[in-house]
Write an enzyme that holds these catalytic residues in place. Sequence first.
Site, mmCIF file in Angstrom:
data_model
loop_
_atom_site.group_PDB
_atom_site.id
_atom_site.type_symbol
_atom_site.label_atom_id
_atom_site.label_comp_id
_atom_site.label_asym_id
_atom_site.label_seq_id
_atom_site.Cartn_x
_atom_site.Cartn_y
_atom_site.Cartn_z
ATOM 1 N N TYR A 107 1.579 -0.127 -18.039
ATOM 2 C CA TYR A 107 1.997 -1.396 -17.425
ATOM 3 C C TYR A 107 1.387 -2.587 -18.174
ATOM 4 C CZ TYR A 107 3.225 -4.653 -13.686
ATOM 5 O OH TYR A 107 3.728 -5.708 -12.970
ATOM 6 N N ASP B 210 6.127 -7.782 -5.180
ATOM 7 C CA ASP B 210 5.779 -6.901 -4.066
ATOM 8 C C ASP B 210 5.149 -7.668 -2.904
ATOM 9 O OD1 ASP B 210 6.586 -5.157 -5.969
ATOM 10 O OD2 ASP B 210 4.676 -4.086 -6.156
ATOM 11 N N SER C 229 3.159 0.568 -1.400
ATOM 12 C CA SER C 229 2.176 0.711 -0.331
ATOM 13 C C SER C 229 0.999 -0.227 -0.579
ATOM 14 C CB SER C 229 1.686 2.158 -0.249
ATOM 15 O OG SER C 229 0.935 2.515 -1.394
HETATM 16 P P1 ADP Z 1 2.550 1.957 -4.656
HETATM 17 O O1 ADP Z 1 2.145 0.551 -4.396
HETATM 18 O O2 ADP Z 1 3.852 2.042 -5.383
HETATM 19 O O3 ADP Z 1 2.572 2.814 -3.438
HETATM 20 P P2 ADP Z 1 0.110 1.892 -6.153
HETATM 21 O O4 ADP Z 1 -0.513 2.805 -7.135
HETATM 22 O O5 ADP Z 1 0.327 0.475 -6.554
HETATM 23 O O6 ADP Z 1 1.471 2.571 -5.658
HETATM 24 O O7 ADP Z 1 -0.776 1.858 -4.842
HETATM 25 C C1 ADP Z 1 -1.176 3.048 -4.231
HETATM 26 C C2 ADP Z 1 -2.649 2.946 -3.878
HETATM 27 O O8 ADP Z 1 -2.827 1.949 -2.856
HETATM 28 C C3 ADP Z 1 -3.190 4.218 -3.260
HETATM 29 O O9 ADP Z 1 -3.611 5.121 -4.247
HETATM 30 C C4 ADP Z 1 -4.357 3.678 -2.434
HETATM 31 O O10 ADP Z 1 -5.484 3.442 -3.248
HETATM 32 C C5 ADP Z 1 -3.846 2.332 -1.964
HETATM 33 N N1 ADP Z 1 -3.254 2.410 -0.612
HETATM 34 C C6 ADP Z 1 -1.996 2.144 -0.247
HETATM 35 N N2 ADP Z 1 -1.816 2.289 1.088
HETATM 36 C C7 ADP Z 1 -2.996 2.668 1.584
HETATM 37 C C8 ADP Z 1 -3.498 2.975 2.896
HETATM 38 N N3 ADP Z 1 -2.717 2.948 3.982
HETATM 39 N N4 ADP Z 1 -4.789 3.316 3.008
HETATM 40 C C9 ADP Z 1 -5.588 3.370 1.927
HETATM 41 N N5 ADP Z 1 -5.196 3.081 0.699
HETATM 42 C C10 ADP Z 1 -3.926 2.738 0.501
HETATM 43 MG MG MG Z 2 1.662 -0.920 -5.866
#
Ligand code: ADP
Ligand code: MG
Length: 390
Positions: free
Chosen positions: A234, A184, A139
Amino acid sequence: MAGLGASAVKEEAVRVFRETWPGCEPSVAVAAPGRVNLIGEHTDYNQGLVLPVALPMVTVVVGCPSTDGIISILTMAKEADEPKRLVFPVPSEANPLSPGLPCWANYVKGVIQHYRAGPLPGFKAVMASNVPLGGGLSSSASLEVAMYTFLQQICPDDGDLMEKALTCQKAEHTFASMPCGIMDQFISVMGQADHALLIDCRSLEVSPVPLTDSSLVVLITNSNVRHTLTGSEYPTRRKQCMEAAKALGKESLRDVTMADLKAAKACLEAEVYCRARHVISEIKRTAEAAEALRCRNYWEFGKLMVQSHDSLRDDYEVSCRELDELVAAAMGVEGVYGSRMTGGGFGGCTVTLVDAAAVEKTIEQIKDKYSGTATFYTTKPSRGAHVLKL
Ligand code: ADP
Ligand code: MG
């Protein structure tokens, strides 16, 4: 928003935009996908090979430029830390952005700060996503790439895709303190419908591998756990890989063969040796897996997935009980070619390659055997970041 399709996510974002800024209309909407990595884990920062697929799950940004020099951003993600709305002036040389709280905004601020074209106007924007946050489906990269794509609409750059992916990666390094590899952001920018992408993280060469066989399903299973441990795993793994490469006189583990590693065993700490063994074997597996997929040799591909999982569990030590349970449950089903943890590890998701006729049975089996509560997504390789119609 996990259950909504991309266009429903956009509609929700538009609704919230209008509610937040009455009388204003969004003029731009963009989307950037999350990803699932089929094989090639923890290889990207070792200049190795990866084989991800862009997902139909996306982060959407809707918004409009403003003339007041103010950036106003709002996330609809429930899981994001408070406050959900942040207002700050457009950065300048004298007044650059810096990371801070809320954490979620760092990914966005990093992209804004590092965006090369300009000067940027102020803008208002809402972010919404159906990529699970922190679930290992990236995400974070989809948020960065969506924000970059949004900026391209309100302040066009030269459209260079490589620069785009690298800038988003830089944002994650410098503003989110996550020294991630390039996978990514690359796949979120360059993903192609009906294809996995074999990415060479040294040359940055991208080779699409067709994935259109309707008898084949990529099943993602979210363990719905995330063990944060100390948060330093990591960077520690990354350092150990650098250490191994340096001890062998190479720039990265990409340039080290298994024979080189074995010959140097006595000079390496046992743990560092195992970390390097994972990376070197995983790079080889990824090349072989891409070839197997090209030849539609799914059994071979599946075998390599399971070897990858075992290596991540035993040599790289980034799996956990829940992920091991999910893989074991899937592998017990006839028609499953292979299964492995995907993403950084310590929770998040597994990816399973399964015959279409066996998907239902696989889901049932996993539900039955898994000690937690899993969420399932069957997925199709989708395109990279793009502009949406409003
Ligand atoms: P992943 O990338 O595997 O989902 P990460 O820990 O790298 O996990 O990233 C997740 C973090 O990215 C969330 O905790 C948040 O801070 C941020 N994030 C991702 N998508 C959103 C969104 N739509 N709105 C706000 N923050 C987001
Ligand atoms: Mg991530």
